[in-house]
Design a protein around this motif. Sequence first.
Motif, mmCIF file in Angstrom:
data_model
loop_
_atom_site.group_PDB
_atom_site.id
_atom_site.type_symbol
_atom_site.label_atom_id
_atom_site.label_comp_id
_atom_site.label_asym_id
_atom_site.label_seq_id
_atom_site.Cartn_x
_atom_site.Cartn_y
_atom_site.Cartn_z
ATOM 1 N N TRP A 28 0.696 -1.177 -0.194
ATOM 2 C CA TRP A 28 0.052 0.004 -0.109
ATOM 3 C C TRP A 28 1.043 1.299 -0.063
ATOM 4 O O TRP A 28 0.437 2.130 -0.628
ATOM 5 N N ARG A 29 2.138 1.055 0.653
ATOM 6 C CA ARG A 29 3.031 2.249 0.703
ATOM 7 C C ARG A 29 3.100 2.909 -0.748
ATOM 8 O O ARG A 29 3.217 4.053 -1.114
ATOM 9 N N ALA A 30 3.501 1.779 -1.586
ATOM 10 C CA ALA A 30 3.942 2.295 -2.953
ATOM 11 C C ALA A 30 2.743 2.540 -3.932
ATOM 12 O O ALA A 30 2.955 3.449 -4.687
ATOM 13 N N LYS A 31 1.647 1.988 -3.705
ATOM 14 C CA LYS A 31 0.499 2.101 -4.406
ATOM 15 C C LYS A 31 -0.317 3.354 -4.121
ATOM 16 O O LYS A 31 -1.128 3.650 -4.941
ATOM 17 N N PHE A 32 -0.037 3.489 -2.928
ATOM 18 C CA PHE A 32 -1.375 4.461 -2.515
ATOM 19 C C PHE A 32 -1.410 5.767 -2.889
ATOM 20 O O PHE A 32 -2.340 6.319 -3.563
ATOM 21 N N HIS A 33 -0.069 6.373 -3.128
ATOM 22 C CA HIS A 33 0.272 7.683 -3.768
ATOM 23 C C HIS A 33 0.275 7.768 -5.306
ATOM 24 O O HIS A 33 0.493 8.761 -5.674
ATOM 25 N N GLY A 34 0.042 6.635 -5.916
ATOM 26 C CA GLY A 34 -0.029 6.654 -7.350
ATOM 27 C C GLY A 34 -1.458 6.744 -7.760
ATOM 28 O O GLY A 34 -2.251 7.422 -7.101
ATOM 29 N N SER A 35 -1.702 6.064 -8.943
ATOM 30 C CA SER A 35 -3.086 6.042 -9.483
ATOM 31 C C SER A 35 -3.715 4.789 -9.234
ATOM 32 O O SER A 35 -4.799 4.409 -9.744
ATOM 33 N N SER A 36 -3.404 4.371 -7.911
ATOM 34 C CA SER A 36 -4.197 2.917 -7.558
ATOM 35 C C SER A 36 -4.890 2.887 -6.416
ATOM 36 O O SER A 36 -5.404 1.908 -6.040
ATOM 37 N N GLN A 37 -5.357 4.185 -5.800
ATOM 38 C CA GLN A 37 -6.164 4.155 -4.834
ATOM 39 C C GLN A 37 -7.433 3.529 -5.105
ATOM 40 O O GLN A 37 -8.035 2.877 -4.081
#
Length: 533
Positions: free
Chosen positions: A409-418
């Motif tokens: 979640w750390r890497a995905k959360f602040h991308g376009s995967s929220q």
Amino acid sequence: MSLLNIDLSNLPSVEEPWGPSKTTPSSLRFNGVPYAPFIKSDKLGKIADWQVSKEEEQLKGNANQKKRDVYHAYGASAAKMFGAETEDKGFSLVENTTTSTTQKQAVLKGGRKQNTTGTKKKDAASVLKKTVAPSIKKSAPAASKPAKWGNGNNNKWGSNKWNAEETKQSDGSIAIGEKWVSVAEIEFNKLTKLNLDTPKPITLSTNGTMYQYQKKYETNTVAPLEPTIKVITHQTSSQDPNLKNFASEGAAKVFITDEIIAQLMCAPKSNASWDVIVTKKDGKIFFDKREDTFYVPIDENAPLADLKEFDVNHPANLKLEFEEITNSYVQGSLGTNSKKFEGKSPIASSAAISKAYKYVKYELPNGTSSDDDQGTIPIIVRTSFDAYNILASSTLSVRALLQYKSNDWRAKFHGSSQGNIFIDEVKKNNNMISQWTTQSALAGVNSLKIGFVTRENTKSFKSHIVAGTMTFGVDMLMQQLKVNLNNGWGILKSFIDIIEHEGGEGDYRLVIFKVPNSQKINIYKVPFESFDF
């Protein structure tokens, strides 16, 4: 007049009836020709079609072509079924059913059973379509530990492995007592069809202290989750001093909290077992929930792994971890500014996380339809909200989700995967998130804040990281999750009707029990001494 010359010597004797002779003349016999029924749509040529046997021989030579009867079921090709009756004299039919009675009973009781007859498998929920009427009483089954799925064989399909991991069926949330009597059995598909117009609430009082929300965990970077010693207290209805005062004043007939009513309204979404205790005393009905059943398992749809108690992912350890990260996230989201209301908080402990409570009253129609005029059922619900937003002048609910098998979640959360992260969590925890949304709607909350917390190390639950926070409008979230309050009120009203019908006029106690590994609910009538709140 002279008599006609008539020869009566050829007439049959009195021992024989009038009509055709009993015996067929040899000249009219068709010896060795079998009877072949046919229908009017058949051509007469089919009766004497000698090509059938040749076509069947050709089909035998082609292994990839399916053998079939190219004619009608009634026609020339059916003649072969009637010509060899004498060859089957020694044949006797022992069993003509695809599934024996013993196997059918096993399917009803066990839910899954390996099919050895080649017929289509049936799940227990699809076989058990009968609903026991509330007026029919039956003895409660003895409590027993559910068996593992599979039959223990070493073959590929009958083994007790599930996705290469040993699994087991979930146990019931409570042990069924020997003196418990089942008074009703309700399937989920019947609950989803209920509907009752949402009544308008009347606010009786607002109690407690509410703190301002701070965006501590809404930064663009991950943040460590700071632990807290304060806890969220789940106080049941009969322990609430304010609800007791309302009951003594005769303000309503039914008393319940938002956590309990949300569980009942979202019952068709639940997979894990849970229970709610219903007590009627002195004409007042209290819905209670035991402390152990307030927790909804993480990833409710996943099969339970048969892990050791010391494993960090054991359900008991996950429960404690989830409670700790929820307490820490909620407390860390509260600022120092606060609003104190006139009403006294029902929870006096200084170790409890502060929140505001609102007591609202609903009048549920007592008739079976909107045209019936049989009065109303007054019900008081204790709702709650966690914080307020000073900029938007609105109230908030604050919750948290835990990722324990991974920390991506750390890497995905602040991308376009929220969005994808939340969709995956809805698949795993639809029941729990739907309950949060229902509680927020009953309290009149505008927004729901959900924190996404991961382990710093997937093999340890000692430290956690907040990957980020999402904000959801309650009305929009209800549409996305298909949470329908009209259906929820219909479910609650049906439970109240069954309870009053089966309980009778005097005092009583019942248990609403979600059956484990099944999409149905049982209601038991139990002795008063079974529980003590």
